[in-house]
Design a protein around this motif. Structure first.
Motif, PDB file in Angstrom:
ATOM      1  N   GLY A 182      17.790   5.246  -7.834  1.00 18.93           N
ATOM      2  CA  GLY A 182      17.417   4.547  -6.610  1.00 18.93           C
ATOM      3  C   GLY A 182      15.923   4.315  -6.491  1.00 18.93           C
ATOM      4  N   SER A 183      15.529   3.797  -5.334  1.00 20.99           N
ATOM      5  CA  SER A 183      14.135   3.439  -5.091  1.00 20.99           C
ATOM      6  C   SER A 183      13.660   3.969  -3.751  1.00 20.99           C
ATOM      7  CB  SER A 183      13.955   1.912  -5.100  1.00 20.99           C
ATOM      8  OG  SER A 183      14.305   1.357  -6.346  1.00 20.99           O
ATOM      9  N   LEU A 184      12.374   4.207  -3.687  1.00 21.57           N
ATOM     10  CA  LEU A 184      11.703   4.552  -2.440  1.00 21.57           C
ATOM     11  C   LEU A 184      10.338   3.910  -2.445  1.00 21.57           C
ATOM     12  CD1 LEU A 184      12.354   8.383  -1.814  1.00 21.57           C
ATOM     13  CD2 LEU A 184      13.161   6.484  -0.400  1.00 21.57           C
ATOM     14  N   ARG A 185       9.817   3.650  -1.253  1.00 17.21           N
ATOM     15  CA  ARG A 185       8.458   3.129  -1.133  1.00 17.21           C
ATOM     16  C   ARG A 185       7.667   4.053  -0.222  1.00 17.21           C
ATOM     17  NH1 ARG A 185       6.011  -2.021   2.062  1.00 17.21           N
ATOM     18  NH2 ARG A 185       4.448  -2.702   0.549  1.00 17.21           N
ATOM     19  N   LEU A 186       6.646   4.652  -0.775  1.00 19.96           N
ATOM     20  CA  LEU A 186       5.773   5.515  -0.008  1.00 19.96           C
ATOM     21  C   LEU A 186       4.598   4.718   0.538  1.00 19.96           C
ATOM     22  CD1 LEU A 186       5.598   8.679  -2.296  1.00 19.96           C
ATOM     23  CD2 LEU A 186       7.330   8.059  -0.595  1.00 19.96           C
ATOM     24  N   SER A 187       4.131   5.114   1.706  1.00 19.60           N
ATOM     25  CA  SER A 187       2.950   4.508   2.302  1.00 19.60           C
ATOM     26  C   SER A 187       1.933   5.592   2.614  1.00 19.60           C
ATOM     27  CB  SER A 187       3.312   3.774   3.594  1.00 19.60           C
ATOM     28  OG  SER A 187       4.232   2.743   3.365  1.00 19.60           O
ATOM     29  N   CYS A 188       0.680   5.225   2.578  1.00 19.89           N
ATOM     30  CA  CYS A 188      -0.398   6.135   2.959  1.00 19.89           C
ATOM     31  C   CYS A 188      -1.357   5.354   3.836  1.00 19.89           C
ATOM     32  CB  CYS A 188      -1.110   6.680   1.736  1.00 19.89           C
ATOM     33  SG  CYS A 188      -2.528   7.723   2.138  1.00 19.89           S
ATOM     34  N   ALA A 189      -1.406   5.725   5.093  1.00 23.92           N
ATOM     35  CA  ALA A 189      -2.283   5.056   6.041  1.00 23.92           C
ATOM     36  C   ALA A 189      -3.567   5.853   6.207  1.00 23.92           C
ATOM     37  CB  ALA A 189      -1.585   4.902   7.384  1.00 23.92           C
ATOM     38  N   ALA A 190      -4.684   5.164   6.100  1.00 26.39           N
ATOM     39  CA  ALA A 190      -5.985   5.805   6.264  1.00 26.39           C
ATOM     40  C   ALA A 190      -6.543   5.497   7.641  1.00 26.39           C
ATOM     41  CB  ALA A 190      -6.950   5.317   5.190  1.00 26.39           C
TER      42      ALA A 190
ATOM     43  N   PHE B 223       6.957   3.032 -11.513  1.00 25.61           N
ATOM     44  CA  PHE B 223       6.222   3.097 -10.249  1.00 25.61           C
ATOM     45  C   PHE B 223       5.156   2.005 -10.226  1.00 25.61           C
ATOM     46  CE2 PHE B 223       6.749   7.945  -9.276  1.00 25.61           C
ATOM     47  CZ  PHE B 223       8.122   7.811  -9.439  1.00 25.61           C
ATOM     48  N   THR B 224       4.878   1.498  -9.030  1.00 27.17           N
ATOM     49  CA  THR B 224       3.828   0.505  -8.848  1.00 27.17           C
ATOM     50  C   THR B 224       2.991   0.877  -7.638  1.00 27.17           C
ATOM     51  OG1 THR B 224       5.229  -1.247  -9.770  1.00 27.17           O
ATOM     52  CG2 THR B 224       3.290  -1.928  -8.506  1.00 27.17           C
ATOM     53  N   ILE B 225       1.685   0.976  -7.854  1.00 22.47           N
ATOM     54  CA  ILE B 225       0.766   1.262  -6.760  1.00 22.47           C
ATOM     55  C   ILE B 225       0.126  -0.041  -6.300  1.00 22.47           C
ATOM     56  CG2 ILE B 225      -1.246   1.713  -8.247  1.00 22.47           C
ATOM     57  CD1 ILE B 225      -2.015   3.970  -6.313  1.00 22.47           C
ATOM     58  N   SER B 226      -0.089  -0.150  -5.008  1.00 22.78           N
ATOM     59  CA  SER B 226      -0.759  -1.329  -4.468  1.00 22.78           C
ATOM     60  C   SER B 226      -1.509  -0.919  -3.199  1.00 22.78           C
ATOM     61  CB  SER B 226       0.251  -2.440  -4.156  1.00 22.78           C
ATOM     62  OG  SER B 226       1.185  -2.002  -3.185  1.00 22.78           O
ATOM     63  N   ARG B 227      -2.377  -1.803  -2.748  1.00 22.39           N
ATOM     64  CA  ARG B 227      -3.160  -1.474  -1.562  1.00 22.39           C
ATOM     65  C   ARG B 227      -3.343  -2.702  -0.697  1.00 22.39           C
ATOM     66  NH1 ARG B 227      -8.495   1.053  -3.536  1.00 22.39           N
ATOM     67  NH2 ARG B 227      -9.144   0.765  -1.366  1.00 22.39           N
ATOM     68  N   ASP B 228      -3.439  -2.478   0.598  1.00 22.91           N
ATOM     69  CA  ASP B 228      -3.745  -3.517   1.563  1.00 22.91           C
ATOM     70  C   ASP B 228      -5.008  -3.056   2.275  1.00 22.91           C
ATOM     71  OD1 ASP B 228      -3.966  -5.187   3.781  1.00 22.91           O
ATOM     72  OD2 ASP B 228      -1.804  -5.380   4.008  1.00 22.91           O
ATOM     73  N   ASN B 229      -6.132  -3.553   1.839  1.00 25.30           N
ATOM     74  CA  ASN B 229      -7.408  -3.091   2.388  1.00 25.30           C
ATOM     75  C   ASN B 229      -7.550  -3.437   3.869  1.00 25.30           C
ATOM     76  OD1 ASN B 229      -8.230  -1.933  -0.022  1.00 25.30           O
ATOM     77  ND2 ASN B 229      -9.197  -3.823  -0.727  1.00 25.30           N
ATOM     78  N   ALA B 230      -7.025  -4.588   4.259  1.00 26.09           N
ATOM     79  CA  ALA B 230      -7.138  -5.002   5.651  1.00 26.09           C
ATOM     80  C   ALA B 230      -6.415  -4.027   6.583  1.00 26.09           C
ATOM     81  CB  ALA B 230      -6.583  -6.400   5.828  1.00 26.09           C
ATOM     82  N   LYS B 231      -5.337  -3.424   6.068  1.00 16.53           N
ATOM     83  CA  LYS B 231      -4.573  -2.473   6.868  1.00 16.53           C
ATOM     84  C   LYS B 231      -4.881  -1.027   6.505  1.00 16.53           C
ATOM     85  CE  LYS B 231      -0.707  -5.648   7.637  1.00 16.53           C
ATOM     86  NZ  LYS B 231       0.755  -5.873   7.499  1.00 16.53           N
ATOM     87  N   SER B 232      -5.840  -0.838   5.601  1.00 21.22           N
ATOM     88  CA  SER B 232      -6.219   0.515   5.165  1.00 21.22           C
ATOM     89  C   SER B 232      -4.994   1.323   4.751  1.00 21.22           C
ATOM     90  CB  SER B 232      -6.975   1.248   6.285  1.00 21.22           C
ATOM     91  OG  SER B 232      -8.217   0.632   6.538  1.00 21.22           O
ATOM     92  N   THR B 233      -4.166   0.704   3.952  1.00 23.08           N
ATOM     93  CA  THR B 233      -2.920   1.336   3.537  1.00 23.08           C
ATOM     94  C   THR B 233      -2.725   1.161   2.030  1.00 23.08           C
ATOM     95  OG1 THR B 233      -1.926   0.876   5.697  1.00 23.08           O
ATOM     96  CG2 THR B 233      -0.427   1.438   3.893  1.00 23.08           C
ATOM     97  N   VAL B 234      -2.212   2.203   1.402  1.00 25.57           N
ATOM     98  CA  VAL B 234      -1.854   2.142  -0.007  1.00 25.57           C
ATOM     99  C   VAL B 234      -0.368   2.471  -0.125  1.00 25.57           C
ATOM    100  CG1 VAL B 234      -2.481   4.546  -0.451  1.00 25.57           C
ATOM    101  CG2 VAL B 234      -2.474   2.904  -2.324  1.00 25.57           C
ATOM    102  N   PHE B 235       0.281   1.844  -1.100  1.00 26.62           N
ATOM    103  CA  PHE B 235       1.715   1.988  -1.262  1.00 26.62           C
ATOM    104  C   PHE B 235       2.040   2.504  -2.668  1.00 26.62           C
ATOM    105  CE2 PHE B 235       2.512  -0.227   2.626  1.00 26.62           C
ATOM    106  CZ  PHE B 235       1.515  -1.200   2.706  1.00 26.62           C
TER     107      PHE B 235
END
Length: 127
Positions: A15-23, A67-79
């Motif tokens: 299966g799959s999961l998506r983790l988020s990290c909010a700064a 696994f794939t890491i990505s980031r949304d700088n505008a939202k200060s979040t990494v996935f």
């Protein structure tokens, strides 16, 4: 920088999961963002990082291709998108941050290389 990881849970193998990290407290521009994990009875190990300067990514061999890491700088979040999960991926996953400065890959793939840590989120993969 305060970091808060979320998105963990129980999933079956494959299966799959998506983790988020909010700064919070500071925008994550100029920061390298990373994921580490720690399984019961084991040391914390590197999973992946993404730079700010050119969005370079790097993965541990055990997760590369899944696994794939990505980031949304505008939202200060990494996935962290985790696919084809295996029981050995079971661990508490932590996000971490440090200033995006020139450093060795060795330093960037070990816990002492990071200054800020969030509380982990538990991922359990059942067989």
């Amino acid at each position: 920088v305060q970091l808060q990881a979320s998105g963990g849970g129980l999933v079956q193998a494959g299966g799959s999961l998506r983790l988020s990290c909010a700064a919070s407290g500071r925008n994550i521009n100029n920061y390298i963002m990373a994921w580490f994990r720690q399984a019961p009875g084991k040391e914390r190990e590197f999973v992946s990082f993404v730079t700010w300067s050119d969005s370079t990514t790097y993965y541990a061999g055990s997760v590369k291709g899944r696994f794939t890491i990505s980031r949304d700088n505008a939202k200060s979040t990494v996935f962290l998108q985790m696919n084809s999960l295996k029981p050995e991926d079971t661990a508490v996953y932590y996000c971490a941050a440090r200033r995006d400065t020139v450093d060795t890959v060795l330093r960037l793939t070990t816990a002492p290389g990071y200054d800020y840590w969030g509380r982990g989120t538990l991922v359990t993969v059942s067989s």
